[in-house]
Enzyme design. Structure first.
Site, PDB file in Angstrom:
ATOM      1  N   ARG A 141       1.110  -1.413   0.168  1.00  0.00           N
ATOM      2  CA  ARG A 141       0.318   0.235  -0.085  1.00  0.00           C
ATOM      3  C   ARG A 141       1.534   1.280  -0.065  1.00  0.00           C
ATOM      4  O   ARG A 141       0.058   2.069  -0.143  1.00  0.00           O
ATOM      5  CB  ARG A 141      -1.048   0.147   1.592  1.00  0.00           C
ATOM      6  CG  ARG A 141      -2.370  -1.186   1.581  1.00  0.00           C
ATOM      7  CD  ARG A 141      -2.704  -0.769   2.711  1.00  0.00           C
ATOM      8  NE  ARG A 141      -3.476  -0.361   2.601  1.00  0.00           N
ATOM      9  CZ  ARG A 141      -4.786  -0.509   2.758  1.00  0.00           C
ATOM     10  NH1 ARG A 141      -5.166  -1.721   2.394  1.00  0.00           N
ATOM     11  NH2 ARG A 141      -5.958   0.645   2.462  1.00  0.00           N
ATOM     12  N   TYR A 144       0.849   3.966  -2.774  1.00  0.00           N
ATOM     13  CA  TYR A 144      -0.290   5.053  -2.141  1.00  0.00           C
ATOM     14  C   TYR A 144      -0.462   6.161  -1.136  1.00  0.00           C
ATOM     15  O   TYR A 144      -0.268   7.603  -1.241  1.00  0.00           O
ATOM     16  CB  TYR A 144      -1.576   4.428  -2.760  1.00  0.00           C
ATOM     17  CG  TYR A 144      -2.740   5.466  -2.471  1.00  0.00           C
ATOM     18  CD1 TYR A 144      -3.588   6.008  -3.407  1.00  0.00           C
ATOM     19  CD2 TYR A 144      -3.606   5.361  -0.948  1.00  0.00           C
ATOM     20  CE1 TYR A 144      -4.777   6.741  -3.466  1.00  0.00           C
ATOM     21  CE2 TYR A 144      -5.114   5.901  -1.220  1.00  0.00           C
ATOM     22  CZ  TYR A 144      -5.221   6.539  -2.034  1.00  0.00           C
ATOM     23  OH  TYR A 144      -6.452   7.461  -2.137  1.00  0.00           O
ATOM     24  N   ASP A 145       0.007   5.529  -0.011  1.00  0.00           N
ATOM     25  CA  ASP A 145       0.320   6.146   1.280  1.00  0.00           C
ATOM     26  C   ASP A 145       1.013   7.031   1.204  1.00  0.00           C
ATOM     27  O   ASP A 145       0.934   8.218   1.497  1.00  0.00           O
ATOM     28  CB  ASP A 145       0.633   5.157   2.421  1.00  0.00           C
ATOM     29  CG  ASP A 145      -0.893   4.312   2.321  1.00  0.00           C
ATOM     30  OD1 ASP A 145      -1.979   3.908   1.181  1.00  0.00           O
ATOM     31  OD2 ASP A 145      -1.209   3.668   3.480  1.00  0.00           O
ATOM     32  N   ASN A 173     -13.064   6.856   3.851  1.00  0.00           N
ATOM     33  CA  ASN A 173     -13.708   6.538   2.623  1.00  0.00           C
ATOM     34  C   ASN A 173     -15.046   7.102   1.827  1.00  0.00           C
ATOM     35  O   ASN A 173     -16.178   7.491   2.239  1.00  0.00           O
ATOM     36  CB  ASN A 173     -13.952   5.350   2.855  1.00  0.00           C
ATOM     37  CG  ASN A 173     -13.165   4.612   3.229  1.00  0.00           C
ATOM     38  OD1 ASN A 173     -12.404   5.002   4.578  1.00  0.00           O
ATOM     39  ND2 ASN A 173     -13.447   3.054   2.802  1.00  0.00           N
ATOM     40  N   ARG A 185     -13.080  -2.064  -4.397  1.00  0.00           N
ATOM     41  CA  ARG A 185     -13.818  -1.321  -3.062  1.00  0.00           C
ATOM     42  C   ARG A 185     -14.904  -1.603  -2.484  1.00  0.00           C
ATOM     43  O   ARG A 185     -15.624  -2.321  -2.963  1.00  0.00           O
ATOM     44  CB  ARG A 185     -13.669   0.623  -3.186  1.00  0.00           C
ATOM     45  CG  ARG A 185     -12.435   0.655  -3.352  1.00  0.00           C
ATOM     46  CD  ARG A 185     -12.896   2.550  -3.595  1.00  0.00           C
ATOM     47  NE  ARG A 185     -12.518   2.743  -4.698  1.00  0.00           N
ATOM     48  CZ  ARG A 185     -12.447   4.645  -5.048  1.00  0.00           C
ATOM     49  NH1 ARG A 185     -12.741   5.071  -3.963  1.00  0.00           N
ATOM     50  NH2 ARG A 185     -12.505   4.967  -6.565  1.00  0.00           N
ATOM     51  N   SER A 188     -18.696  -0.437  -3.345  1.00  0.00           N
ATOM     52  CA  SER A 188     -18.791  -1.937  -5.293  1.00  0.00           C
ATOM     53  C   SER A 188     -18.625  -2.846  -4.869  1.00  0.00           C
ATOM     54  O   SER A 188     -20.140  -2.851  -5.495  1.00  0.00           O
ATOM     55  CB  SER A 188     -17.933  -0.911  -5.529  1.00  0.00           C
ATOM     56  OG  SER A 188     -16.623  -0.252  -5.411  1.00  0.00           O
ATOM     57  N   PHE A 190     -19.744  -5.306  -2.834  1.00  0.00           N
ATOM     58  CA  PHE A 190     -20.867  -5.467  -2.265  1.00  0.00           C
ATOM     59  C   PHE A 190     -22.105  -5.762  -2.717  1.00  0.00           C
ATOM     60  O   PHE A 190     -22.577  -6.603  -2.324  1.00  0.00           O
ATOM     61  CB  PHE A 190     -20.780  -4.536  -0.176  1.00  0.00           C
ATOM     62  CG  PHE A 190     -20.337  -6.168   0.728  1.00  0.00           C
ATOM     63  CD1 PHE A 190     -19.068  -5.858   0.054  1.00  0.00           C
ATOM     64  CD2 PHE A 190     -20.395  -5.257   1.493  1.00  0.00           C
ATOM     65  CE1 PHE A 190     -17.746  -7.358   0.921  1.00  0.00           C
ATOM     66  CE2 PHE A 190     -19.301  -5.738   3.173  1.00  0.00           C
ATOM     67  CZ  PHE A 190     -17.886  -6.878   2.184  1.00  0.00           C
ATOM     68  N   GLN A 208     -13.074  -5.128  10.964  1.00  0.00           N
ATOM     69  CA  GLN A 208     -12.737  -4.445  11.096  1.00  0.00           C
ATOM     70  C   GLN A 208     -13.879  -2.835  11.002  1.00  0.00           C
ATOM     71  O   GLN A 208     -14.714  -3.374  10.331  1.00  0.00           O
ATOM     72  CB  GLN A 208     -11.561  -4.034   9.486  1.00  0.00           C
ATOM     73  CG  GLN A 208     -12.519  -3.862   8.411  1.00  0.00           C
ATOM     74  CD  GLN A 208     -12.027  -6.066   7.710  1.00  0.00           C
ATOM     75  OE1 GLN A 208     -12.744  -6.450   8.732  1.00  0.00           O
ATOM     76  NE2 GLN A 208     -12.257  -6.005   6.758  1.00  0.00           N
ATOM     77  N   ASP A 272      -3.799  -3.918   6.163  1.00  0.00           N
ATOM     78  CA  ASP A 272      -5.400  -3.020   5.908  1.00  0.00           C
ATOM     79  C   ASP A 272      -5.575  -2.691   6.767  1.00  0.00           C
ATOM     80  O   ASP A 272      -5.563  -3.495   8.508  1.00  0.00           O
ATOM     81  CB  ASP A 272      -6.089  -4.597   5.651  1.00  0.00           C
ATOM     82  CG  ASP A 272      -7.390  -4.088   5.051  1.00  0.00           C
ATOM     83  OD1 ASP A 272      -7.981  -4.566   4.342  1.00  0.00           O
ATOM     84  OD2 ASP A 272      -8.287  -3.954   6.519  1.00  0.00           O
TER      85      ASP A 272
END
Ligand code: NAD
Ligand code: UDP
Ligand code: UDP
Length: 317
Positions: A141, A144-145, A173, A185, A188, A190, A208, A272
């Site tokens: 990650r 990006y971070d 988010n 993501r 989208s 789910f 989480q 995560d």
């Protein structure tokens, strides 16, 4: 009327922002390389004479004349930003340098779409703007971070060194219509899984947490931040402080769609974050803003969008 540049303007958030700024009477230049954005997202704006679309990658210099810049260009979902991680860092870092150089030359005000990911997997909860974060610099990650963290550094150095008018917004988010159906993501995923009767994939135990902001609320806040006095730079958190577990989100999506999908459990991705919730006291105080759309009604609008996309054949199942 101002001349406004929106980078990443054909993306999910960018297209909503262009729409709002056009409706407010401004002249819009939308710049995008169409990596994750689409022309379809802005097709309804193309006939407006105040809207101009330019295919351009912001890792290359851009010479235009504008009054304000909203810098949104950057893939935002893990599968997209990890697809070409070097390009992700370039977009955040070289892209920021180019947009800051542009802002410096034309004396434009510039807003950076930063992210709650700058807090990493946080030990402070909820996250306040003065928390420095806990970010892995060498993980999947990190492009990006760390890219977004470096972009913030550049914004503040151009402010200190060149006295630019900057605004740094840390977005939590956000969801809504025009998210990509297969961007991985959680909202989208789910919604698409529920609508197509596939299993709903919960990563880990689903304990989480995340706090989900509806896109209209976020865009309103971004525009208000841009309008703050010149001595306000941020960083400022924007998001919805109502926290849900991922399992609760799955159950809400099933209930709103009436889906027969089952919940299945898959391994938690590396790094995560376990929980995330914005402290929005600064936004309340500075821009008199707090989100007004509840998860249920935001999800209903998002579900309607994806349902219509599926029915029209715009999304292949
Ligand atoms: P998105 O992927 O839909 O939009 C990003 C847009 O930038 C796309 O249109 C893409 O084609 C474009 N782009 C990518 N690289 C580019 C480049 N080098 N040059 C020009 N255009 C480029 O994502 P989004 O959710 O709309 O996110 C917009 C911004 O908000 C991003 O900077 C993201 O990091 C930030 N953000 C979003 C969220 C969220 O929950 N949606 C949360 C935190 C931060
Ligand atoms: N830049 C740009 N558009 C402009 C002005 C500058 O894209 O209108 C880019 C240019 O590539 C430059 C970068 O922004 O390298 C940083 O500009 P700055 O003036 O800060 O630094 P320098 O030109 O000295 O590198
Ligand atoms: N998630 C999940 N199932 C999915 C997609 C995501 O359980 O199909 C989880 C993911 O592991 C994370 C949360 O949902 O804990 C939010 O993921 P997303 O990628 O949307 O955003 P981010 O991790 O960047 O906050």
């Amino acid at each position: 009327m101002k001349k406004i540049l929106v980078t990443g303007g054909a993306g999910f958030l960018g297209s909503h922002l262009c729409e709002r700024l056009l409706a407010a009477g401004h002249d819009l230049l939308c710049v995008d390389n169409f990596f994750t954005g689409t022309k379809t997202n802005i097709a309804h704006l193309m006939n407006n004479p105040r809207f101009e679309l330019m295919r351009h990658d912001i890792t290359f210099p851009l010479y235009v004349e504008v009054d304000e810049i909203y810098n949104l260009a950057c893939p935002a979902s893990p599968i997209h930003y990890q697809f070409d991680p070097v390009q992700t860092t370039k977009t955040s870092v070289h892209g920021a340098i180019n947009m800051l150089g542009l802002a410096k030359r034309v004396k434009a005000k510039i807003l950076q779409a930063s992210t709650s990911e700058v807090y990493g997997d946080p030990e402070v909860h909820p996250q306040t703007e003065n928390y420095w974060g806990r970010v892995n610099p060498v993980g999947p990650r990190s492009c990006y971070d760390e890219g977004k963290r470096c972009a913030e550094t550049l914004f503040f150095d151009y402010w200190r060194q060149h006295h630019l008018r900057i605004k740094v917004v840390r977005i939590f988010n956000t969801y809504g219509p025009r998210m990509l159906p297969h961007d991985g993501r959680v909202v989208s995923n789910f919604v698409m899984q529920a609508l197509t009767g596939e299993d709903i994939t919960i990563y880990g135990e689903g304990n989480q947490t995340r706090s989900f902001c509806y896109v209209d609320d976020l865009i309103e806040a971004m525009i208000r931040v841009m309008a703050t006095p010149d001595d306000f730079t941020g960083p400022i958190n924007i998001g919805n402080p109502t926290e849900f577990t991922i399992r609760q989100l799955a159950e809400e999506v099933i209930s709103l769609t009436g889906s027969k999908s089952r919940l299945i459990f898959k391994p938690l991705p590396v790094d995560d974050p376990k929980q995330r919730q914005p402290d929005i006291s600064l936004a309340k105080k500075t821009i008199d803003w707090s989100p007004s759309v509840e998860l249920k009604s935001g999800l209903e609008k998002t579900i309607s969008y994806f349902r219509a996309q599926l029915q029209s054949g715009a999304i292949a199942q």
